[in-house]
Scaffold this motif. Structure first.
Motif, mmCIF file in Angstrom:
data_model
loop_
_atom_site.group_PDB
_atom_site.id
_atom_site.type_symbol
_atom_site.label_atom_id
_atom_site.label_comp_id
_atom_site.label_asym_id
_atom_site.label_seq_id
_atom_site.Cartn_x
_atom_site.Cartn_y
_atom_site.Cartn_z
ATOM 1 N N ASP A 100 0.818 -1.194 -0.032
ATOM 2 C CA ASP A 100 -0.035 0.000 -0.059
ATOM 3 C C ASP A 100 0.804 1.372 0.029
ATOM 4 O O ASP A 100 0.373 2.471 -0.233
ATOM 5 N N TYR A 101 2.045 0.915 0.152
ATOM 6 C CA TYR A 101 3.208 2.231 0.121
ATOM 7 C C TYR A 101 3.358 2.783 -1.125
ATOM 8 O O TYR A 101 3.790 1.998 -2.278
ATOM 9 N N VAL A 102 2.759 4.011 -1.476
ATOM 10 C CA VAL A 102 3.044 4.623 -2.812
ATOM 11 C C VAL A 102 4.492 5.156 -3.186
ATOM 12 O O VAL A 102 5.191 5.480 -2.145
ATOM 13 N N ARG A 103 5.049 4.599 -4.213
ATOM 14 C CA ARG A 103 6.145 4.711 -4.379
ATOM 15 C C ARG A 103 6.535 6.177 -4.674
ATOM 16 O O ARG A 103 5.812 7.121 -5.329
ATOM 17 N N VAL A 127 -7.146 2.275 -5.006
ATOM 18 C CA VAL A 127 -6.887 3.663 -5.053
ATOM 19 C C VAL A 127 -6.197 3.887 -3.857
ATOM 20 O O VAL A 127 -6.432 3.747 -2.800
ATOM 21 N N LEU A 128 -4.808 4.094 -4.062
ATOM 22 C CA LEU A 128 -3.865 4.199 -2.918
ATOM 23 C C LEU A 128 -3.833 5.691 -2.531
ATOM 24 O O LEU A 128 -3.659 6.039 -1.300
ATOM 25 N N VAL A 129 -3.853 6.663 -3.469
ATOM 26 C CA VAL A 129 -3.966 8.216 -2.953
ATOM 27 C C VAL A 129 -4.470 8.794 -4.328
ATOM 28 O O VAL A 129 -4.338 8.387 -5.264
ATOM 29 N N GLN A 130 -4.965 9.951 -4.032
ATOM 30 C CA GLN A 130 -5.989 10.698 -5.420
ATOM 31 C C GLN A 130 -5.917 11.933 -4.963
ATOM 32 O O GLN A 130 -5.770 12.492 -3.890
ATOM 33 N N GLY A 139 -15.329 10.204 -6.692
ATOM 34 C CA GLY A 139 -15.470 10.074 -5.340
ATOM 35 C C GLY A 139 -14.336 9.739 -4.466
ATOM 36 O O GLY A 139 -13.262 9.228 -5.059
ATOM 37 N N ASP A 140 -14.301 9.984 -3.231
ATOM 38 C CA ASP A 140 -13.457 9.839 -2.376
ATOM 39 C C ASP A 140 -13.240 8.413 -1.766
ATOM 40 O O ASP A 140 -14.039 7.748 -1.367
ATOM 41 N N ALA A 141 -12.067 7.813 -2.250
ATOM 42 C CA ALA A 141 -11.997 6.290 -1.833
ATOM 43 C C ALA A 141 -11.359 6.254 -0.537
ATOM 44 O O ALA A 141 -11.109 4.854 0.042
ATOM 45 N N GLY A 146 -10.398 -2.999 3.657
ATOM 46 C CA GLY A 146 -10.467 -4.333 3.501
ATOM 47 C C GLY A 146 -10.475 -4.652 1.907
ATOM 48 O O GLY A 146 -9.964 -4.136 1.063
ATOM 49 N N ILE A 147 -11.499 -5.938 1.634
ATOM 50 C CA ILE A 147 -11.496 -6.306 0.345
ATOM 51 C C ILE A 147 -12.137 -5.493 -0.541
ATOM 52 O O ILE A 147 -12.141 -5.431 -1.840
ATOM 53 N N GLU A 148 -13.025 -4.491 0.160
ATOM 54 C CA GLU A 148 -13.946 -3.680 -0.507
ATOM 55 C C GLU A 148 -12.885 -2.300 -1.278
ATOM 56 O O GLU A 148 -13.367 -1.588 -2.191
ATOM 57 N N ARG A 149 -11.729 -2.430 -0.994
ATOM 58 C CA ARG A 149 -10.761 -1.200 -1.396
ATOM 59 C C ARG A 149 -10.524 -1.561 -2.872
ATOM 60 O O ARG A 149 -10.403 -0.694 -3.821
ATOM 61 N N SER A 150 -10.753 -2.795 -3.296
ATOM 62 C CA SER A 150 -10.483 -3.313 -4.656
ATOM 63 C C SER A 150 -11.326 -2.898 -5.685
ATOM 64 O O SER A 150 -12.741 -3.389 -5.454
#
Length: 278
Positions: A100-103, A127-130, A139-141, A146-150
């Protein structure tokens, strides 16, 4: 937890950053180099008082989530991120392909994108960052867990809610594309559980997913042109550009429209309105 090492590391990393490094305006002349404490706190979504106590060696042990937020805010490299976790009293995160760490390279580019919707996604369409423009359009992610992030999972688990942002004529193509991307991620993941968890969950509840999964189509790419549906402004035609990390585990997605077009005007309006309703 090594309070002294944690405080000194945070202080020195903060001093090494310029506002432009994190997408902030320099503003008035600064008495000291680097970011202000309140700026780091803002980037990490925490109170200035809490962050100040960490630098002053007075704060409680930060949670893993707080440490991860600080690593993103300070644009730490992977090695620096691991060090921050250790001095905070935790094991370093597993360096799997699905982190989850954004490069930092993608984060720095995203920091400079204000006019166009842009976001960083994982190989599992998380969505890791927007940026603000992406939140307004899509929309704000950040509330997803959990699994719903996908987005792949949501597309099949909640088709009514998730597919409303795409024209019905594009649903079949989008379904094939998402399953093909999940198949590629599932193979790359090896013994890690995240892709496999999505496959098991969807196989148990969605016949459409099962049928597409059994075709064994494998593809990891983004459509160069797509139509999105904004709840107030209707259809918006956008071009989609993707910048991948070397291992293709993350991608920076930038959405643009032809200058002077109706779609460009709509994107400008979305950005001005933000997440408020028309």
């Amino acid at each position: 937890m090594n309070r002294e090492a944690l405080a000194d590391f945070l202080l020195r990393r903060r001093a090494a950053l310029r506002p432009s490094d994190v997408g902030l305006s320099a503003g008035a002349r600064r008495r000291t180099p680097g970011l202000r404490r309140e700026e780091v706190a803002q980037l990490a979504a925490m109170s200035t008082d809490y962050y100040t106590r960490l630098e002053q060696r007075r704060g409680p042990q930060p949670s893993v989530q707080i440490v991860a937020a600080l690593a993103r805010a300070l644009r730490l490299s992977t090695d620096e991120r691991d060090y921050l976790h250790r001095v905070a009293g935790y094991s370093a995160p597993d360096r799997t392909v699905f982190t989850d760490y954004v490069r930092p390279g993608l984060q720095r580019i995203l920091d400079r994108l204000h006019d166009s919707p842009a976001f960083v996604v994982s190989a599992l369409d998380e969505v890791l960052v927007q940026n603000e423009a992406a939140r307004a359009l899509l929309g704000d992610a950040s509330h997803l867990t959990g699994i719903e992030r996908s987005g792949i999972y949501r597309w099949f688990a909640d088709p009514v809610g998730e597919r409303r942002r795409y024209p019905s004529a594009d649903h079949a193509r989008q379904s094939r594309s998402l399953v093909a991307a999940l198949r590629a991620a599932h193979a790359a993941e090896g013994t890690a559980p995240r892709a496999a968890e999505i496959v098991r969950a969807l196989a148990a509840r969605n016949p459409e997913f099962v049928e597409l999964w059994e075709t064994h189509e494998v593809r990891r790419r983004f459509e160069e042109h797509k139509v999105l549906i904004h709840p107030e402004l209707g259809e918006i035609e956008v071009d989609c550009q993707a910048l991948f990390t070397e291992d293709e585990s993350q991608a920076l997605i930038v959405l643009t429209a032809v200058p002077g077009s109706e779609a460009a005007d709509k994107l400008d309006l979305v950005r001005v309105l933000g997440t408020q309703r028309v």
